[in-house]
Scaffold this active site. Structure first.
Site, PDB file in Angstrom:
ATOM      1  N   HIS A   1       1.989 -14.858   6.997  1.00 32.37           N
ATOM      2  CA  HIS A   1       1.224 -13.616   7.078  1.00 32.37           C
ATOM      3  C   HIS A   1       2.109 -12.424   6.729  1.00 32.37           C
ATOM      4  O   HIS A   1       3.343 -12.526   6.692  1.00 32.37           O
ATOM      5  CB  HIS A   1       0.675 -13.421   8.500  1.00 32.37           C
TER       6      HIS A   1
ATOM      7  N   ASP B   1       2.468  -8.466   8.228  1.00 35.27           N
ATOM      8  CA  ASP B   1       2.074  -7.833   9.495  1.00 35.27           C
ATOM      9  C   ASP B   1       0.958  -6.811   9.328  1.00 35.27           C
ATOM     10  O   ASP B   1       0.999  -5.965   8.430  1.00 35.27           O
ATOM     11  CB  ASP B   1       3.290  -7.181  10.167  1.00 35.27           C
TER      12      ASP B   1
ATOM     13  N   HIS C   1       5.782 -13.786   5.916  1.00 37.57           N
ATOM     14  CA  HIS C   1       6.745 -14.531   6.725  1.00 37.57           C
ATOM     15  C   HIS C   1       6.042 -15.472   7.693  1.00 37.57           C
ATOM     16  O   HIS C   1       4.831 -15.365   7.925  1.00 37.57           O
ATOM     17  CB  HIS C   1       7.689 -13.572   7.476  1.00 37.57           C
TER      18      HIS C   1
HETATM   19  C1  SIN Z   1       6.363 -11.818  13.491  1.00 38.67           C
HETATM   20  O1  SIN Z   1       5.529 -12.433  12.864  1.00 38.67           O
HETATM   21  O2  SIN Z   1       6.423 -10.603  13.465  1.00 38.67           O
HETATM   22  C2  SIN Z   1       7.385 -12.565  14.325  1.00 38.67           C
HETATM   23  C3  SIN Z   1       8.281 -13.392  13.499  1.00 38.67           C
HETATM   24  C4  SIN Z   1       9.224 -14.231  14.309  1.00 38.67           C
HETATM   25  O3  SIN Z   1       9.126 -14.268  15.540  1.00 38.67           O
HETATM   26  O4  SIN Z   1      10.076 -14.878  13.727  1.00 38.67           O
END
Ligand code: SIN
Length: 288
Positions: free
Chosen positions: A106, A108, A257
């Protein structure tokens, strides 16, 4: 100030070596960091033993911060600019609401009308092994599509949902997911976005996309799955192995990410995130 940069991978990312983000920084000094951010898409700062206030202060250099009204359960009680990402159980022993945050590809806040410019994640505790985060370069994902595919997706909008699509999270997810859906109606976002600062096109897709606007889920799924698989090919990805006191900033307009669940859940993984507001994008989805 000449930055000492070390590339993290071929696709994206650089470490800014030897810089203390809590120290005063001139406009010109920060300008160099910002240029590196635009160029490498994610920047890593190691050994940042900083306070929440310092985390917030450094984050504000990137822009106005989100107070996380879209995710009220997940923010820090005294610092609304900080989003908790932790598997630490609540004081009554119940599982953390954010135990599974980020466990799907995704970008953010894509499920809001002001998707994030960037996020700064600070690592306070990592398990002995695992708990890595993967990042994908969405410029490369777009640029390596065929001309035919670029034409096909040019006018498409993806319907982004808050909450999880993949994880059947009966442990922590029901009240949180219901609340998120109530606060955040599904939003239609363009599948191709032009980065407002670099002018480059990037793919804007992920596992929060349920379907394309005007199409059924059944019709949409093969193309969504293809685009996510294409974007996350190893050559477009960096996998970050966290160390305590790492601070990572990523550009949500040209990366996505995934937080990996590849660790012993009895061990603490505790991260805290600030989220920089972006520019308005998308529209509330009709008939979702
Ligand atoms: C997130 O998606 O902002 C968190 C990513 C993570 O905890 O590695």
């Amino acid at each position: 100030m000449a930055l000492n940069l070390r590339k993290l991978s071929h696709a994206l990312g650089a470490e800014v070596c030897g810089l203390d983000v809590s120290k005063p920084m001139s406009e010109a000094g920060f300008g160099e960091i910002y240029q590196a951010f635009l160029r490498y898409n994610i920047l890593l700062f190691r050994d940042q033993n900083i306070t929440r206030e310092q985390h917030i202060e450094f984050s504000r250099r990137f822009g106005e911060l989100d107070r996380h009204d879209a995710l009220p359960r997940d923010r820090h009680p005294r610092h609304p600019e900080i989003l908790m990402v932790t598997n630490e159980p609540k004081p009554d022993g119940a599982p953390s609401d954010t135990k599974y945050t980020g466990r799907q590809w995704h970008s953010d806040m894509s499920f809001t009308l002001v998707p994030s410019l960037g996020s700064l994640l600070r690592c306070l505790s990592v398990p002995e092994v695992g708990g890595d985060t993967m990042f994908a370069n969405m410029y490369l994902a777009y640029e390596t599509l065929s001309d035919g595919m670029k034409r096909l997706i040019a006018g498409l909008h993806g319907i982004h949902l808050s909450g999880t699509r993949k994880i059947a999270n009966t442990e922590t997810g029901v009240p949180r997911a219901e609340e998120q859906r109530r606060i955040n109606p599904p939003v239609a976002q363009p599948v191709v976005r032009v980065h407002p600062e670099t002018g480059r096109k990037a793919l804007y897709i992920g596992e929060k996309v349920k379907r394309f606007e005007g199409m059924t889920e059944e019709e949409s799924k093969p193309l969504i799955d293809y685009l996510v698989a294409h974007a996350t090919r190893p050559e477009f990805v960096y996998r970050h192995r966290w160390r305590k006191d790492d601070v990572m900033v990523w550009d949500n307009r040209c990366t996505m990410h995934l937080a990996l669940g590849d660790f012993d859940e009895t061990q603490l993984r505790h991260m805290e995130r600030t989220t920089v507001l972006g520019t308005p994008s998308g529209r509330v989805a009709q008939g979702a």
